[in-house]
Design a protein around this motif. Structure first.
Motif, PDB file in Angstrom:
ATOM      1  N   PHE A 146      -5.334   1.374 -16.237  1.00 37.40           N
ATOM      2  CA  PHE A 146      -6.775   1.312 -16.034  1.00 37.40           C
ATOM      3  C   PHE A 146      -7.518   2.282 -16.945  1.00 37.40           C
ATOM      4  CE2 PHE A 146      -4.773  -0.105 -12.232  1.00 37.40           C
ATOM      5  CZ  PHE A 146      -5.525  -1.196 -11.836  1.00 37.40           C
TER       6      PHE A 146
ATOM      7  N   ARG B 258      -5.928   5.011 -12.243  1.00 37.38           N
ATOM      8  CA  ARG B 258      -5.900   4.660 -10.806  1.00 37.38           C
ATOM      9  C   ARG B 258      -4.483   4.795 -10.286  1.00 37.38           C
ATOM     10  NH1 ARG B 258      -9.762  -0.513  -9.700  1.00 37.38           N
ATOM     11  NH2 ARG B 258      -8.902  -0.308  -7.606  1.00 37.38           N
TER      12      ARG B 258
ATOM     13  N   PHE C  57      -1.777   6.300  -7.328  1.00 37.38           N
ATOM     14  CA  PHE C  57      -1.778   6.623  -5.904  1.00 37.38           C
ATOM     15  C   PHE C  57      -1.647   8.134  -5.821  1.00 37.38           C
ATOM     16  CE2 PHE C  57       0.312   2.404  -6.283  1.00 37.38           C
ATOM     17  CZ  PHE C  57      -0.767   1.664  -5.821  1.00 37.38           C
ATOM     18  N   LYS C  58      -2.777   8.782  -5.639  1.00 36.44           N
ATOM     19  CA  LYS C  58      -2.820  10.228  -5.843  1.00 36.44           C
ATOM     20  C   LYS C  58      -2.019  11.006  -4.814  1.00 36.44           C
ATOM     21  CE  LYS C  58      -7.358  10.276  -8.091  1.00 36.44           C
ATOM     22  NZ  LYS C  58      -7.672   8.843  -7.857  1.00 36.44           N
ATOM     23  N   GLU C  59      -1.929  10.462  -3.596  1.00 34.79           N
ATOM     24  CA  GLU C  59      -1.222  11.177  -2.535  1.00 34.79           C
ATOM     25  C   GLU C  59       0.281  10.897  -2.560  1.00 34.79           C
ATOM     26  OE1 GLU C  59      -2.771  13.324  -0.602  1.00 34.79           O
ATOM     27  OE2 GLU C  59      -4.732  12.866  -1.463  1.00 34.79           O
ATOM     28  N   LEU C  60       0.714  10.060  -3.484  1.00 34.94           N
ATOM     29  CA  LEU C  60       2.141   9.789  -3.611  1.00 34.94           C
ATOM     30  C   LEU C  60       2.688  10.624  -4.774  1.00 34.94           C
ATOM     31  CD1 LEU C  60       1.266   7.424  -1.803  1.00 34.94           C
ATOM     32  CD2 LEU C  60       2.758   5.934  -3.127  1.00 34.94           C
TER      33      LEU C  60
ATOM     34  N   GLU D 164       7.298   8.213  -6.551  1.00 37.31           N
ATOM     35  CA  GLU D 164       6.883   7.151  -5.614  1.00 37.31           C
ATOM     36  C   GLU D 164       5.934   6.159  -6.281  1.00 37.31           C
ATOM     37  OE1 GLU D 164       7.152   9.137  -1.179  1.00 37.31           O
ATOM     38  OE2 GLU D 164       5.411   9.576  -2.417  1.00 37.31           O
TER      39      GLU D 164
ATOM     40  N   LEU E 172       8.033   3.870  -8.038  1.00 36.86           N
ATOM     41  CA  LEU E 172       8.765   3.022  -7.089  1.00 36.86           C
ATOM     42  C   LEU E 172       7.866   1.918  -6.526  1.00 36.86           C
ATOM     43  CD1 LEU E 172      10.863   5.737  -5.263  1.00 36.86           C
ATOM     44  CD2 LEU E 172      11.760   3.829  -6.605  1.00 36.86           C
ATOM     45  N   VAL E 173       6.584   2.218  -6.320  1.00 30.46           N
ATOM     46  CA  VAL E 173       5.674   1.162  -5.873  1.00 30.46           C
ATOM     47  C   VAL E 173       5.624   0.060  -6.938  1.00 30.46           C
ATOM     48  CG1 VAL E 173       3.283   0.572  -5.363  1.00 30.46           C
ATOM     49  CG2 VAL E 173       4.281   2.628  -4.386  1.00 30.46           C
ATOM     50  N   GLY E 174       5.624   0.476  -8.212  1.00 29.42           N
ATOM     51  CA  GLY E 174       5.647  -0.516  -9.283  1.00 29.42           C
ATOM     52  C   GLY E 174       6.890  -1.384  -9.228  1.00 29.42           C
TER      53      GLY E 174
ATOM     54  N   HIS F 246       8.231  -2.402  -6.583  1.00 26.93           N
ATOM     55  CA  HIS F 246       8.204  -3.083  -5.292  1.00 26.93           C
ATOM     56  C   HIS F 246       8.774  -4.502  -5.364  1.00 26.93           C
ATOM     57  CE1 HIS F 246       6.624  -3.367  -1.208  1.00 26.93           C
ATOM     58  NE2 HIS F 246       6.365  -4.626  -1.491  1.00 26.93           N
TER      59      HIS F 246
ATOM     60  N   LYS G 258      -1.729  13.526  -7.960  1.00 25.80           N
ATOM     61  CA  LYS G 258      -3.022  14.172  -8.160  1.00 25.80           C
ATOM     62  C   LYS G 258      -2.884  15.556  -8.778  1.00 25.80           C
ATOM     63  CE  LYS G 258      -3.162  16.027  -3.485  1.00 25.80           C
ATOM     64  NZ  LYS G 258      -3.829  16.043  -2.189  1.00 25.80           N
TER      65      LYS G 258
ATOM     66  N   ARG H 234       4.447   3.429 -14.338  1.00 27.57           N
ATOM     67  CA  ARG H 234       4.314   2.569 -13.164  1.00 27.57           C
ATOM     68  C   ARG H 234       4.174   1.108 -13.591  1.00 27.57           C
ATOM     69  NH1 ARG H 234      -0.816   3.369  -9.391  1.00 27.57           N
ATOM     70  NH2 ARG H 234      -1.757   2.350 -11.191  1.00 27.57           N
TER      71      ARG H 234
END
Lengths: 412, 312, 277
Positions: free
Chosen positions: C105, C109, C111-114, C118, C121-123, C125, C171, C185
């Motif tokens: 982006f 963007r 996931f700042k709290e991850l 992680e 890892l979300v990528g 998914h 973050k 990611r």
């Protein structure tokens, strides 16, 4: 875009519609309330009690009792050229709903009288609407003193006793019959519960008992642990609960599971099948004051139980016969009013006067004569003790003491 | 005050029940920014399913007290399953179609669902049992009196209370592990932060939202059973007040934050009981809520809430 | 980068193999309007496999809107978008990702709290197959899969130069690292086409140099096709095979960097200003 929005709004409206639908279905309790055929002038008698919600066990019982009486009398009125109809309203035990229903009933010219309510907190705010509409009310079950004493409207009458006698009767009983010295008093923060609990506590002090705790738990609360801890700490001889069966059963169950041993006494709001149904074994030995004479006291009372079982396939809650007799008073007065009016449908004012003029009506159970503010001069007070955990027999209540309208012990 | 330790103890127990319910509010808020008003009623449904199982077991000759662990497990599992299914259905049919609508419309839908569930349960129970106020069979009848040196009177501890707390702790640990350690939990946290970006990573956001409802509702259903065994009588209307309290607990803990909702629930339970000891049971809610409002004045995002970020 | 064998682009899907020589991504007359505002107007675009293709144009030219349409955030009002010969227009973002497109982006963007790990890892998914019950029951399959995924994610972090930073919360990473993490990611999705929205924005010349190297490596070593939005002309001219110029939502020029640099329309609409600056 627009169609999407419309669809969404549609969904929301549909959801709300469903709510209304389900509410209506459940709330009605199914009642087919028309009665007696004939094409005569329609006279509607309304009932206003909780038909849904926590208190509906007693509310439905009153409605059923009233309905039964109306159906039994309908043929006689048909001969006079009138078609009697029951107009059952659900006040939900909620003052707003009660007032709104009262307004609605007052606006319906066919409605000549109301049998209602269950909660003193609902009838009191509704009284103004009845008074404005000149609509007479016979209360089957409201015991708060203010029901008749606050405004003294000519429309408002009751066939039962008053909490400012019932509460003290409880105290007298506790002192004289149980030898209680310390009491712990709880109420459920309603006009009824607080009123009767206060009256009890005051009389208890007058009689030299010590009030070792005074607590209130709102009727929606389900957790009594705070109060129970105080009871465990204070170790009173007796706990008095000013409230309804629902809260009382919770209190009994939680007290039992907490291992608390003491005597329990509640007012008529706890004297219900509901207490036994929910508290089971924990209800055994518990006392309740009541404005209800034992239903099988009279032959008419026994017949009522038979008829009720036949009609509703259920043991009547003690409240049912009060709906029956309240309706009886209304119909008795209605007959008189029709006669005085030369066989024509009387006005509400005429019926109001005729009801207040009832001085000696013997119902299935209750002996009724109204004084100048609509209280029943024959109202008695009774103390019961549950002897079983069987809800079908309402816990087999044993009458342990009986008091007259002044609070003096009867018999011995 | 002599009974203070006892009040604290009882507050802990009810606090754990609040916490289990609060988790459901906070998880759903986390992913959807929606207050799931029906959650209190899902809790109630769990209580009814569990109670019906216990009643049925008694009917078949297995009194819950004879084998309490078996009875509790048999009550918990279907209660959690039914609550989970109900939660997922509510999301699918009442919230998902409205997801792009103004918040207020979803909120109204949620309130509508809440009424529907209450009245349906009442209807079903009235038909099935002939009444809708159900007494709950006792599961763990024992009561212990524990003398603690230095305390004037022994503490009274119900066996059932210990079970409630134990079960709640186990569920909280499992939930925390799921959320922090697993792929689904990771996806849940990602969706909570930024659903669009999560979708761009291939995360099926709808499924994750459904999963969130599933887990939150299952915990609510379990809370319902524990509540029923602890407080002995249930009605279709118990979900409202307890739901409001649990929701408050979630907000105080920092809505969207799972450990926060545990903390908020326990805090509310303890405040309520201990506060009630000082100001009387009549004002225990007033007292507890005053303290909670004070917390929010000084920490508007809640005790553990820190994310005050814009969602794009 | 050699270790990252597991993240090679997935084999082309059914039927697409025959068209390997055709464009990876093709936009045909794509338009998007917001109310009365035309953001993208009948744009055609064809991106050849293995190329770095840049989109340039002044602010508001419609570049990011085009990205959003390709990745499923917006549905085009007109036209079609084909990825490996199949339409992806109007697919939800997760389906687009499944087909093999991922992106970064303009404004990071994450996931700042991850943690960084992680996020990657979300990528991944899509490529983790364990279902909910496996997870709850914690089957060996889950264990093995999760272990593999973590190793792969660490390799990806290393590949973008974030080795050893996996446990930092996103973050807490410096800005330049956050941009790299976003790329890692996106790579975790195992895309065939990678969309980078201003990867060098806000970077100093040295960081910019490193990003260029990274992009170039992605193409050469992973065979990725890259669609790039970039304002930094040094980046665009340095690594692009083809440059497309948008202005007010319309395509005004296309060609190799050298030709674009000389195109009078481009100079007028865009480069002129850039040169003045």
């Amino acid at each position: 875009m627009t169609s999407g929005l419309m669809r969404r709004i549609g969904t929301a409206v549909l959801a709300l519609g469903l709510v209304a639908f389900v509410g209506a279905c459940g709330g009605g309790g199914g009642g087919s309330s028309e009665s007696g055929g004939g094409g005569g002038t329609i006279i509607k008698i309304a009932t206003q009690t909780p038909l849904s919600g926590d208190e509906s066990v007693q509310g439905i019982a009153i409605r059923n009792g009233a309905e039964l009486k109306l159906q039994q009398e309908a043929p006689e009125f048909a001969k006079m050229g009138f078609t009697l109809q029951l107009d059952p309203q659900d006040d939900k035990g909620d003052p707003n709903t009660g007032v709104a229903n009262a307004q609605k009933l007052a606006a319906d010219p066919d409605v000549l009288a109301v049998v209602g309510h269950l909660d003193s907190g609902v009838i009191i705010p509704s009284e103004g609407k009845y008074h404005e509409g000149h609509l007479p009310v016979v209360s089957p079950f409201n015991t708060n003193p203010n029901v008749t004493s606050q405004w003294k409207y000519p429309e408002i009458n009751r066939i039962v006793g008053r909490d400012d006698v019932q509460g003290p009767v409880g105290a007298i009983f506790a002192k004289q019959e149980l030898g209680v010295n310390t009491v712990f008093v709880i109420d459920n923060i309603t006009a009824y519960g607080t009123g009767v609990a206060e009256a009890f506590a005051q009389k208890a002090q007058e009689l030299g008992m010590q009030v070792v705790g005074r607590e209130s738990v709102a009727k929606d609360e389900t957790d009594f642990s705070n109060v129970l801890n105080k009871i465990a700490d204070a170790k009173p001889d007796l706990v008095y609960y000013g409230g309804l069966y629902q809260g009382f059963a919770l209190l009994l169950n939680q007290a039992h599971s907490r291992g608390i041993q003491t005597k329990w006494l509640g007012p008529d709001g706890t004297f219900s099948k509901g207490t036994v149904e929910n508290a089971k074994e924990n209800a055994i030995g518990v006392y309740a004051t009541s404005i209800v004479a034992p239903t099988d006291f009279t032959e008419a009372g026994k017949k009522f139980i038979e008829d009720y079982k036949k009609a509703y396939n259920d043991t009547p809650d003690p409240a049912a016969i009060y709906g029956y007799d309240a309706m009886g008073v209304v119909l008795e007065a209605l007959k008189n009013a029709i006669q005085e009016n030369g066989g024509k449908k009387p006005t509400r004012e005429q019926l109001t006067a005729a009801i207040r003029a009832v001085k000696d009506y013997q119902g299935a159970l209750v002996h009724v004569g109204f004084d100048d503010i609509g209280d029943n001069i024959y109202a008695g007070y009774y103390v019961y003790q549950y002897t079983s955990a069987n809800p079908d027999t309402n816990g087999d209540p044993r009458l342990v003491a009986q008091y007259d309208p002044k609070g003096n012990k009867v018999g011995d | 005050m002599d009974i203070l330790p006892q009040l604290f103890l009882d507050g802990l127990v009810v606090g754990f029940v609040y916490a289990l319910i609060a988790v459901g509010y906070t998880m759903v808020y986390g992913v959807l920014e929606l207050i799931n008003f029906a959650h209190g009623d899902i809790f109630m449904v769990g209580a009814f399913v569990g109670t019906e199982v216990l009643v049925a077991l008694a009917g078949w000759g297995l009194r819950a007290t004879a084998d309490p662990w078996l009875a509790l497990s048999l009550a918990l599992l279907p209660a959690m399953a039914v609550a989970a299914a109900l939660g997922v259905a509510v999301e699918r049919f009442a919230y998902r179609p409205l997801r792009r609508s103004p918040r207020l419309i979803i909120l109204i839908s949620a309130i509508g669902v809440s009424f529907i569930i209450e009245d349906l349960v009442r209807l079903v129970e009235t038909i099935h049992q002939g009444k809708f106020v159900l007494p709950v069979p006792t599961v763990f009848p024992d009561v212990y009196h524990v003398s603690v040196p230095g305390l004037p009177s022994p503490l009274t501890i119900k066996a059932n209370s210990l079970v409630v707390v134990g079960a709640a702790v186990i569920m909280m640990v499992v939930l925390t592990l799921i959320v922090s350690r697993t792929r689904a939990g990771r996806a849940m946290r990602a969706v909570a932060e930024d659903p669009v970006t999560a979708a761009l990573q291939g995360v099926d956001v709808d499924r994750i939202i459904a999963l969130t409802f599933l887990i939150g509702s299952a915990m609510g259903g379990a809370a319902g059973v524990l509540f029923a065994t602890q407080y002995t009588t249930i009605t279709p209307y118990i979900g409202f007040l307890i739901g409001i309290k649990a929701f408050t607990a979630a907000v105080v803990g920092g809505i969207g934050n799972i450990p926060g909702s545990f903390l908020g629930g326990i805090l509310l339970g303890v405040l309520e009981q201990v506060g009630g000891g000082f100001v009387g049971a009549k004002f225990q809610n007033v007292f507890a809520f005053c303290v909670l409002v004070a917390v929010l004045i000084f920490k508007p995002s809640g005790l553990l809430g820190q994310r005050v970020q814009e969602k794009v | 980068m050699s270790a990252a064998g597991g993240t090679a682009p997935r084999p082309a899907q059914e039927g697409a193999a025959g068209r390997a020589a055709g464009p990876v991504l093709e936009a045909r007359g794509v338009s998007k309007r917001f109310g009365g505002l035309v953001a993208v107007e009948r744009v055609d675009l064809a991106i050849a496999p293995g190329t770095v293709h840049s989109l340039i144009g002044p602010n508001g030219a419609g570049k990011t809107t085009l990205f959003n349409m390709i990745t499923g955030i917006y549905r085009p009002d007109e036209g079609d978008i084909l990825f490996r010969g199949r339409s992806v227009a109007g697919l939800p973002p997760e389906k687009v990702a499944e087909r093999g497109i991922s992106r970064t982006f303009q404004n990071v963007r994450l996931f700042k709290e991850l943690t960084a790990l992680e996020n990657v890892l979300v990528g991944m998914h899509l490529h983790l197959r364990a279902n909910f019950f496996d997870v709850v029951l914690h089957t060996p399959r889950v264990e093995a899969e999760e272990r593999r995924a973590r190793r792969e994610a660490r390799e990806l972090l290393a590949a973008v130069g974030l080795g050893g930073l996996g446990d930092e919360l996103a973050k807490n990473l410096p800005y330049g690292h956050q941009r790299r993490l976003e790329i890692a990611r996106a790579l975790a999705v195992r895309p065939a086409l990678l969309l980078l929205d201003e990867p060098a924005a806000g970077m100093n010349p040295r960081e910019t140099e490193a990003v260029m190297e990274l992009i170039d490596g992605l193409r050469r070593e992973r065979g990725l096709t890259i669609l790039l939005i970039e304002h930094d002309m040094k980046v665009v001219m340095g690594i692009s095979d083809v440059v497309t110029v948008l202005d007010h939502g319309a395509k005004i020029a296309e060609g190799p960097p050298d030709a674009i640099r000389r195109d009078p329309r481009v100079i007028e609409a865009y480069l002129g200003k850039a040169v003045e600056r």
